[in-house]
Every structure is written in C-alpha cells, then in structure tokens.
Design a protein around this motif. Structure first.
Motif, short mmCIF file in Angstrom:
data_model
loop_
_atom_site.label_atom_id
_atom_site.label_comp_id
_atom_site.label_asym_id
_atom_site.label_seq_id
_atom_site.Cartn_x
_atom_site.Cartn_y
_atom_site.Cartn_z
N GLN A 195 29.99 28.06 -27.78
CA GLN A 195 29.11 27.78 -28.93
C GLN A 195 29.96 27.44 -30.19
O GLN A 195 29.70 26.45 -30.96
N PHE A 196 31.10 28.12 -30.40
CA PHE A 196 31.81 27.79 -31.35
C PHE A 196 32.69 26.36 -31.38
O PHE A 196 32.59 25.76 -32.24
N ASN A 197 32.99 26.22 -30.19
CA ASN A 197 33.29 24.77 -29.93
C ASN A 197 32.59 23.76 -30.16
O ASN A 197 32.85 22.56 -30.57
N LEU A 198 31.37 23.88 -29.39
CA LEU A 198 30.75 22.80 -29.60
C LEU A 198 30.05 22.56 -31.21
O LEU A 198 29.79 21.40 -31.58
N ALA A 199 29.93 23.85 -31.86
CA ALA A 199 29.71 23.69 -33.10
C ALA A 199 30.52 22.70 -34.04
O ALA A 199 30.24 22.05 -34.86
N GLY A 200 31.84 22.85 -33.59
CA GLY A 200 32.80 22.21 -34.39
C GLY A 200 32.66 20.73 -34.02
O GLY A 200 32.76 19.76 -34.72
N MET A 201 32.24 20.35 -32.80
CA MET A 201 32.00 18.95 -32.41
C MET A 201 30.97 18.42 -33.22
O MET A 201 30.86 17.31 -33.54
N TYR A 202 29.77 19.19 -33.07
CA TYR A 202 28.51 18.85 -34.13
C TYR A 202 28.79 18.73 -35.38
O TYR A 202 28.50 17.47 -35.86
N TYR A 203 29.80 19.35 -35.93
CA TYR A 203 30.27 19.42 -37.42
C TYR A 203 30.90 18.02 -37.60
O TYR A 203 30.94 17.47 -38.74
N LYS A 204 31.82 17.65 -36.67
CA LYS A 204 32.67 16.72 -36.98
C LYS A 204 32.01 15.09 -36.28
O LYS A 204 32.57 13.95 -36.59
N GLY A 205 30.84 15.45 -35.59
CA GLY A 205 30.48 14.07 -34.78
C GLY A 205 31.33 13.84 -33.77
O GLY A 205 31.48 12.50 -33.63
N GLU A 206 31.73 14.65 -32.99
CA GLU A 206 32.81 14.03 -31.89
C GLU A 206 32.09 14.49 -30.52
O GLU A 206 31.80 15.53 -30.25
N GLY A 207 31.82 13.31 -29.98
CA GLY A 207 30.97 13.32 -28.77
C GLY A 207 29.63 13.56 -28.60
O GLY A 207 28.92 13.37 -27.61
N VAL A 208 29.01 14.00 -29.73
CA VAL A 208 27.68 14.16 -30.22
C VAL A 208 27.21 13.27 -31.48
O VAL A 208 28.13 13.30 -32.41
#
Length: 115
Positions: A64-77
């Motif tokens: 959850q933490f790692n995916l949140a970071g990806m959503y925050y930065k727009g990486e892969g999503v």
C-alpha cells in the motif's frame, strides 16, 4: 545476499513469480520492487504497480505504501494525489510510520485531501 547459493536476481524473480501467481502478497510485493528497481528483469513501473496493487488489496501495508508513492509521483499509473492519500491512509492505519509521515505531509500541503 547470495548466502549459501550464488546470487541470482533472475532466479529470485522466477521463484517470487511462482509464489506471486498463487496470490502470496509478500511475493507480489517483493517482485513488484524488483520490477520497479530493475533487478532481475526489465524495469517496468506498470508491472510494479500491478503487482503492488494485488498485494495492497490483500492488506499488505508495505505494498500500500509503495503503490501510494507511485500514485503520488505518477509512476506506472495516472498521477492521483487522492489515491496516494487513500493508500497511505490504509498503510498508516496499520501502524506504518512512513505512511503516517507521508500522509501527514499531504495534509500539511493539502494534496489529495480535503483542506
């Protein structure tokens, strides 16, 4: 670390993949990290996000933490501060201090949360 066997990111990825295919959240999380960091296979933020998502749906706080970071930065999503805040919140509820810290920062800045 290669203790007792020769270090092989490729073999680790293969074995994590077998466990991930069976729905084992820690393996999904670890394999996602390998895709994100380009360890043992071609780097793919999209595949990392997909795998983190599978583990996150099972309640894995680290995913959850790692995916949140990806959503925050727009990486892969697609970038979404709202989804990042939601996921940081789920991890924070489980006691993850970094998620609590990041969610606090989002409230401080008014990113993805009601002001």
């Amino acid at each position: 670390k290669g203790e007792g066997v020769a270090q092989s990111h490729e073999e680790a990825a293969r074995l994590f993949g077998l466990a991930a295919e069976q729905g084992f959240a820690p393996a999904q999380d670890r394999l996602a990290g390998m895709y994100y960091k380009d360890e043992g296979m071609a780097q793919s933020n999209e595949e990392a996000a997909r795998l983190y998502g599978l583990a996150a749906k099972q309640g894995d706080a680290w995913a959850q933490f790692n995916l949140a970071g990806m959503y925050y930065k727009g990486e892969g999503v697609a970038q979404s501060h709202e989804e990042a805040a939601r996921l940081f919140g789920l991890a924070a509820e489980q006691g993850d201090a970094w998620a609590q810290f990041n969610l606090a920062g989002m409230y401080y800045k008014g990113e993805g949360v009601a002001q």
